[in-house]
Design a protein around this motif. Sequence first.
Motif, PDB file in Angstrom:
ATOM      1  N   PRO A 145      -6.081  25.248  33.252  1.00 39.94           N
ATOM      2  CA  PRO A 145      -6.832  26.110  34.177  1.00 39.94           C
ATOM      3  C   PRO A 145      -6.852  27.562  33.686  1.00 39.94           C
ATOM      4  N   ALA A 146      -8.018  28.170  33.799  1.00 40.43           N
ATOM      5  CA  ALA A 146      -8.159  29.558  33.369  1.00 40.43           C
ATOM      6  C   ALA A 146      -7.402  30.488  34.311  1.00 40.43           C
ATOM      7  N   ILE A 147      -7.012  31.650  33.779  1.00 35.65           N
ATOM      8  CA  ILE A 147      -6.289  32.659  34.554  1.00 35.65           C
ATOM      9  C   ILE A 147      -7.257  33.796  34.859  1.00 35.65           C
ATOM     10  N   LEU A 148      -7.351  34.190  36.120  1.00 34.27           N
ATOM     11  CA  LEU A 148      -8.272  35.248  36.521  1.00 34.27           C
ATOM     12  C   LEU A 148      -7.515  36.557  36.713  1.00 34.27           C
ATOM     13  N   PHE A 149      -7.972  37.595  36.019  1.00 34.04           N
ATOM     14  CA  PHE A 149      -7.449  38.954  36.201  1.00 34.04           C
ATOM     15  C   PHE A 149      -8.452  39.698  37.084  1.00 34.04           C
ATOM     16  N   GLU A 150      -8.073  39.912  38.326  1.00 33.79           N
ATOM     17  CA  GLU A 150      -9.014  40.508  39.270  1.00 33.79           C
ATOM     18  C   GLU A 150      -9.426  41.915  38.863  1.00 33.79           C
ATOM     19  N   HIS A 168      -8.175  48.766  26.978  1.00 30.04           N
ATOM     20  CA  HIS A 168      -8.139  49.974  26.154  1.00 30.04           C
ATOM     21  C   HIS A 168      -9.268  50.945  26.501  1.00 30.04           C
ATOM     22  N   GLY A 169     -10.128  50.558  27.436  1.00 28.67           N
ATOM     23  CA  GLY A 169     -11.265  51.404  27.763  1.00 28.67           C
ATOM     24  C   GLY A 169     -10.919  52.502  28.749  1.00 28.67           C
ATOM     25  N   THR A 170     -11.949  53.248  29.146  1.00 29.73           N
ATOM     26  CA  THR A 170     -11.779  54.381  30.065  1.00 29.73           C
ATOM     27  C   THR A 170     -12.269  54.062  31.464  1.00 29.73           C
ATOM     28  N   THR A 171     -12.724  52.835  31.690  1.00 31.87           N
ATOM     29  CA  THR A 171     -13.175  52.416  33.010  1.00 31.87           C
ATOM     30  C   THR A 171     -12.483  51.104  33.376  1.00 31.87           C
ATOM     31  N   PRO A 172     -12.273  50.840  34.659  1.00 31.14           N
ATOM     32  CA  PRO A 172     -11.622  49.578  35.044  1.00 31.14           C
ATOM     33  C   PRO A 172     -12.540  48.386  34.774  1.00 31.14           C
ATOM     34  N   VAL A 173     -11.916  47.242  34.519  1.00 37.81           N
ATOM     35  CA  VAL A 173     -12.665  45.995  34.355  1.00 37.81           C
ATOM     36  C   VAL A 173     -12.210  45.031  35.440  1.00 37.81           C
ATOM     37  N   ARG A 174     -13.129  44.172  35.871  1.00 38.49           N
ATOM     38  CA  ARG A 174     -12.848  43.274  36.983  1.00 38.49           C
ATOM     39  C   ARG A 174     -13.235  41.846  36.637  1.00 38.49           C
ATOM     40  N   ASN A 175     -12.493  40.930  37.258  1.00 40.95           N
ATOM     41  CA  ASN A 175     -12.784  39.494  37.182  1.00 40.95           C
ATOM     42  C   ASN A 175     -12.890  39.005  35.738  1.00 40.95           C
ATOM     43  N   ILE A 176     -11.832  39.235  34.992  1.00 39.70           N
ATOM     44  CA  ILE A 176     -11.758  38.780  33.608  1.00 39.70           C
ATOM     45  C   ILE A 176     -11.060  37.424  33.580  1.00 39.70           C
ATOM     46  N   SER A 177     -11.707  36.458  32.963  1.00 41.14           N
ATOM     47  CA  SER A 177     -11.153  35.109  32.893  1.00 41.14           C
ATOM     48  C   SER A 177     -10.492  34.896  31.534  1.00 41.14           C
ATOM     49  N   LEU A 178      -9.247  34.457  31.561  1.00 45.23           N
ATOM     50  CA  LEU A 178      -8.486  34.176  30.343  1.00 45.23           C
ATOM     51  C   LEU A 178      -8.398  32.659  30.172  1.00 45.23           C
TER      52      LEU A 178
END
Length: 772
Positions: free
Chosen positions: A318-323, A280-290
């Motif tokens: 196992p965690a899911i990585l959102f690059e 929901h932010g205005t900047t990209p996010v990287r390497n978020i682990s779910l």
Amino acid sequence: MQFLFPALAAGFLFVAVPPLVHLINMLRHRRQQWAAMEFLLASYRKQKKWIILRQLLLLLCRIAIAVVMIAMLAGWTGGSGWLDALGGKTTHHVVVLDDSYSMSDTSGGAQAYDRALAALDGLSRRLASADGSHQLTVIRSSRAGLVVRGGSDAADAAADLSAAVLGADLRAVERIVATQPSSLDDDCGAALKLAADLVRATPSGRTVLYLMSDFRERNWQAAEGTSESLSAISRLGAEIRMIDCTVAPATNLSVVSLEPLPDVWVAGVPVVLRATVRNHGTTPVRNISLACRVFRYGTASLGPDAAERLSGKNEALPAILFEQIPPGGEVTKQFQIFLAERGTHAIEVELPEDCVTIDNRRVCTLPLTDAAKVLIVDGDVEGRGAYHVASVLDPGGQVRTGAVPDIRQPSLLRTATASELAAYRAIYIIGLPEVDANAAAALEAYVEQGGGLMWFMGADVLPNRYNTVLYNDRIKLIPGLLAEPVALDTSGGSAAPDLALGPSHPLIDPFSVIGDAALSLVRIERTNSLEISSDTPFPVQRIINRRDGEPFITQHDVGRGRVITVLGGLSDGWTNWTGDPTFVVFMLRANAYLWSSATAKTVRRVDEPFEVDISLDTYSRSATFFSAVDVAPRIPVEIQAKDTSEQIARFELNPIAAVIDDRNDVDALLHPGVTELWLTRLDGTPEVKLSASAVVPGEGDLAQADRASIRTALQPIPVTFFDATDVIASEETTGGSLMAMVLFCMLGLFLGGEQILAYFASYHPPLTGAKS
């Protein structure tokens, strides 16, 4: 009377000084016999009344100067309240408190909801000690939304306080201050509507509406309902004050969905789940682990465990990585789980903590059954079509699809009942010449209850009989009127494939990446034609079309179930599709799609009711309920089922009914997560019914609306904006500064008046011209 510096109010004792000075001056006069004074005394006696009046006015003016100076030093903020009290004037303060879950935003260090509560607490305490009569109404948006959705328009049912007279006892306000943001996404529209009704029904000398909210952009882009309610309140003469409780928002991520893909959902068969995360932010996010975990319940659950957050066995996945997730975008990832034990299990995913935590976690249930039978009825005596379908659904060896084909003769349908057909998860009818009325009625009831039905046409099908029995005023088991088979026109010599994919549909998702080329090797010799009426009472989806644009495979819903119609046969004279790999993929997708129509919902909204029907022949009518929690332990609640028929009872946990009935379990019912209802069988063994609830993801968007745009949207309604952190101070400062200005003007008038009165109260010899 209100003073900013009450200690200095003791200076009002100074008002005694001017009278004392006046009396002392009178004591200094001594009587002296003098002839000339007799003339003056006679003149004094003649002018005595006028002289006393001037002296009295001078004395009162000097006393007033002393009073005004002390009032200014002590910071008098006003004293008109006692006039209201004497005149019976009442001020009604209506607070609409936005407690949607976006108010849990901790950007800036504290929740926006905490700022709203601090403003409410300060306002109520100031009004409780103020002069005059003050009434306070507080309506939370979540309660108002539930009341309105429940079909009620009673503002009193939604209000935490309704026109309560403020006094020394503020325990009712303190109870509101102890609340937390809800898990709902209400936009204050329902609360403002009820507030307008309450203002209209509550007579008062003055009304002030406070809208304490975070003013998110998504709520004010189309605020017709809110504007209408505010307009109604403004026409009633109320002042409208917007209290902004937010600071600049930080980046927020939310899990917007978690669901198992439509499939057979059988124990021992892998299940694919899909999780979607939105930035929901205005900047990209990287390497978020779910983080992912499963809570296994199975069929042999020992019983509830109140000491744990959930009674099932917790197992990390196992965690899911959102690059990378772009600003304002969503990314979906799929993952697979394998559970060998049947029963209803719970799946949970969770993001790292951010400024809004309630949408970081999402859950769903996964009901796994044993392998189930599917019915295959083939009109061909050799059963070639049944062989092709059965070999795909049950290939044998180590491969499990969860389906157990049961190939039966057409005579089965002539005597079958809906209850007998309910034993099958799906029914496949291949090239059957006709279906009699009894079979049509049984199939109709089967599909309406959530069953899946798939037709394959062929050379033996009698279109007129199908149209008469399966497409009439009461039964719609085929999507339209069938016509005689026709050969596919190949006279144009087109090199295009005989089949073309239709619009996006779960049945053809595996082919969508390749497109029509996926079916390029499939040849269609003949198909039945289908006339789909424009006034068909249900939508018909064209899944695959013939090259000439006519439908080849369609799908439509009947009740809770689904019907797939293939307008071609499976014999060699009709198609070679059964020898193409795409037939295997399509049949497995079709089987999963037909099965999933009968499965229970895997997640519900937090404000939707949780209902469980039981048979009193099997279960006790008493059960133990555990609401969803973030941290253990949990509190068990004993509930009783209500009879719905002679042997059927229902457990119902409805937050809307809880609000209307003013029960104290509303917050527990609205908490997102997994709730457990532990039943007891008549033989004493426990059994659990799970329900997963989730918040509506849109509230995670924290973009704020511009105040100017809000004013423009609300024109011509006059509104005033305040920041929550300044609202109480601004109320006091405004009153104090206004009164200080009034006192300053009064001091100037009294000083000028004192000089004039002093001049006329003293002796001044006449001026004479200078002698030469």
